[in-house]
Motif scaffolding. Structure first.
Motif, short mmCIF file in Angstrom:
data_model
loop_
_atom_site.label_atom_id
_atom_site.label_comp_id
_atom_site.label_asym_id
_atom_site.label_seq_id
_atom_site.Cartn_x
_atom_site.Cartn_y
_atom_site.Cartn_z
N HIS A 3 30.70 63.29 18.51
CA HIS A 3 31.99 62.83 18.00
C HIS A 3 32.48 63.68 17.08
N VAL A 4 33.90 64.06 16.92
CA VAL A 4 34.45 65.13 15.99
C VAL A 4 35.28 64.25 15.09
N SER A 5 35.29 64.17 14.05
CA SER A 5 36.41 63.77 12.98
C SER A 5 36.86 64.60 12.06
N ILE A 6 38.36 64.79 12.09
CA ILE A 6 38.96 65.61 11.29
C ILE A 6 39.70 64.44 10.34
N ARG A 7 39.53 64.72 9.08
CA ARG A 7 39.81 64.10 7.94
C ARG A 7 40.82 64.60 6.75
N ASP A 8 42.00 64.33 6.84
CA ASP A 8 42.71 64.88 5.91
C ASP A 8 42.71 66.38 5.65
N VAL A 9 42.61 67.08 6.75
CA VAL A 9 42.35 68.60 6.65
C VAL A 9 43.53 69.33 6.32
N ARG A 10 43.28 70.24 5.56
CA ARG A 10 44.79 70.91 5.03
C ARG A 10 44.30 72.61 4.99
N LYS A 20 48.91 70.42 7.08
CA LYS A 20 49.23 69.46 5.90
C LYS A 20 48.79 68.14 5.97
N GLY A 21 47.48 67.91 6.17
CA GLY A 21 46.76 66.55 6.04
C GLY A 21 46.66 66.02 7.28
N VAL A 22 45.85 66.52 8.12
CA VAL A 22 45.84 66.03 9.71
C VAL A 22 44.74 65.33 9.61
N ASP A 23 44.67 64.15 10.63
CA ASP A 23 43.42 63.20 10.88
C ASP A 23 43.70 63.12 12.25
N VAL A 24 42.21 63.33 12.92
CA VAL A 24 42.08 63.23 14.34
C VAL A 24 40.78 62.76 14.66
N ASP A 25 40.42 61.90 15.53
CA ASP A 25 39.36 61.42 15.93
C ASP A 25 38.96 61.94 17.45
N VAL A 26 38.15 62.72 17.71
CA VAL A 26 37.64 62.93 18.89
C VAL A 26 36.33 62.25 19.41
N GLN A 27 36.44 61.38 20.33
CA GLN A 27 35.29 60.62 20.67
C GLN A 27 34.04 61.40 21.25
N ASP A 28 32.84 61.13 21.63
CA ASP A 28 31.72 61.75 22.34
C ASP A 28 32.25 61.79 24.04
N GLY A 29 32.31 62.99 24.28
CA GLY A 29 32.62 63.07 25.52
C GLY A 29 34.22 63.23 26.32
N GLU A 30 35.00 63.12 25.32
CA GLU A 30 36.34 63.03 25.24
C GLU A 30 37.04 64.43 25.45
N PHE A 31 37.97 64.55 26.27
CA PHE A 31 38.86 65.86 26.23
C PHE A 31 40.10 65.78 25.71
#
Length: 356
Positions: A3-10, A20-31
């Motif tokens: 799993h890849v988790s991106i939290r408030d990345v600037r 400018k503050g990006v939040d994204v969740d990429v689940q295990d095995g997801e494209f």
């Protein structure tokens, strides 16, 4: 896989803020595909996930680890670049095995992994060739094979098809998607081509000016765009936009023509709004039909299965997609009839208004 988790990345370069503050969740095995126009920050975000760019703020997790300060080689990722980046003096097999050799993987294991990857990518007969002896599509497969042999937790693709011709891009899209379905490795893919995003992704992240405009499944973004930017970016040809004032029967144009809506929101009656309609949801009728929009054919673009019309109408040029052969001619008068239940409304800030 991870799993890849991106939290408030600037990310800033000096005083210039790029992400400018990006939040994204990429689940295990997801494209997941990051898509947006040039300069939106998608490649910068991918490079931060890879560790090739420092993070100004926020956290990136791969699996259970925060990897902000982890070197790229220790992140257990593999990246495929736009430019292939193959060593010209090495054979296909040597290029694919190079990272394994640096890691000290036993030679027998190197050969096994290269053979397995080559078989899955149709490269088995090319292992003894040099990059100069390969086509563009074959070189891109070698770059993918070099990533596959590492058996990473996450694949990262940075516009890998942009250097290929149109026919080969279509072929490689299908091959990459089929490869992901087989390997099921978590994949983050960057492109500016929304057709690539629509056809390949489990989930699309639409970026614009360093922020995330919307995240969702391809058809969810197509059918229910969050705002005018997403509506205009996702879909080819792009959605048509017409300005007007909302009345009980629909959106009124200055000429008095009414663009139909299935359920106009009562709270917005009297407001100036934007009417959005996709090209395939505009029907062409003979001129003079009541309730239609008068228009004049300007350009006809036949593609075989479909025909695209650009017509001049009140409010500017509109695009119409016909699913059959067209007998119209430039300069001919027609009438446009929107499909009411397929129309969208956007407020003055560009936000989509939910219908009743």
């Amino acid at each position: 896989m991870a799993h890849v988790s991106i939290r408030d990345v600037r990310k800033s370069f000096g005083t210039v803020s790029i992400i400018k503050g990006v939040d994204v969740d990429v689940q295990d095995g997801e494209f997941v595909i990051l898509v947006g126009p040039s300069g939106c920050g998608k490649s910068t975000l991918l490079r931060m996930i890879a560790g090739l760019e420092d993070i100004t703020g926020g956290d990136i997790r791969i699996g259970s680890r925060v990897v902000n300060d982890v070197p790229p080689k220790d992140r257990d990722i593999a990246m495929v670049f736009q430019s292939y980046a193959l060593y010209p003096h090495m054979t296909v097999a040597e290029n694919m095995a190079f990272s394994l050799r640096l890691k000290g993987v036993p030679q027998a294991e190197q050969k096994r992994r290269v053979a397995d990857a080559a078989a899955s990518l149709g490269l088995t007969t090319l292992l003894d060739r040099y990059p100069r002896q390969l086509s563009g599509g074959q070189r891109q497969r070698v770059a993918m094979g070099r990533a596959i042999v590492r058996d990473p937790q996450v694949f990262l693709f940075d516009e890998p098809l942009s250097n290929l011709d149109a026919k080969l891009r279509v072929q490689m899209r299908a091959e990459i998607k089929e490869l992901h379905q087989r390997l099921k490795t978590t994949t983050i893919y960057v492109t500016h081509d929304q057709i690539e995003a629509m056809t390949m992704a489990d989930k699309i992240v639409v970026m614009h000016d360093g922020i995330v405009e919307q995240i969702g499944a391809p058809l969810d973004l197509y059918d229910r765009p969050a705002n005018r930017f997403v509506a205009g970016f996702i879909g080819s040809p792009a959605m048509n936009f017409i300005e007007g004032r909302l009345e009980q029967g629909g959106l009124a144009l200055p000429s008095g023509a009414i663009l139909p809506l299935e359920a106009p929101p009562a709270a917005a009656l009297g407001s100036r709004l934007t009417y959005g309609i996709r090209p395939e949801h505009l029907h062409v009728e003979p001129s003079g039909i009541p309730g239609s929009i008068p228009a004049t054919v300007a350009v006809i673009e036949p593609t075989g299965a479909d025909t695209t019309l650009i017509v001049k109408a009140e409010g500017g040029n509109l695009t119409v997609m016909l699913r059959d052969r067209c007998t119209l001619r430039p300069g001919e008068a027609v009438a446009l009839r929107p499909v009411a239940h397929q129309a969208h409304l956007f407020d003055e800030q560009g936000r989509r208004i939910a219908m009743v």
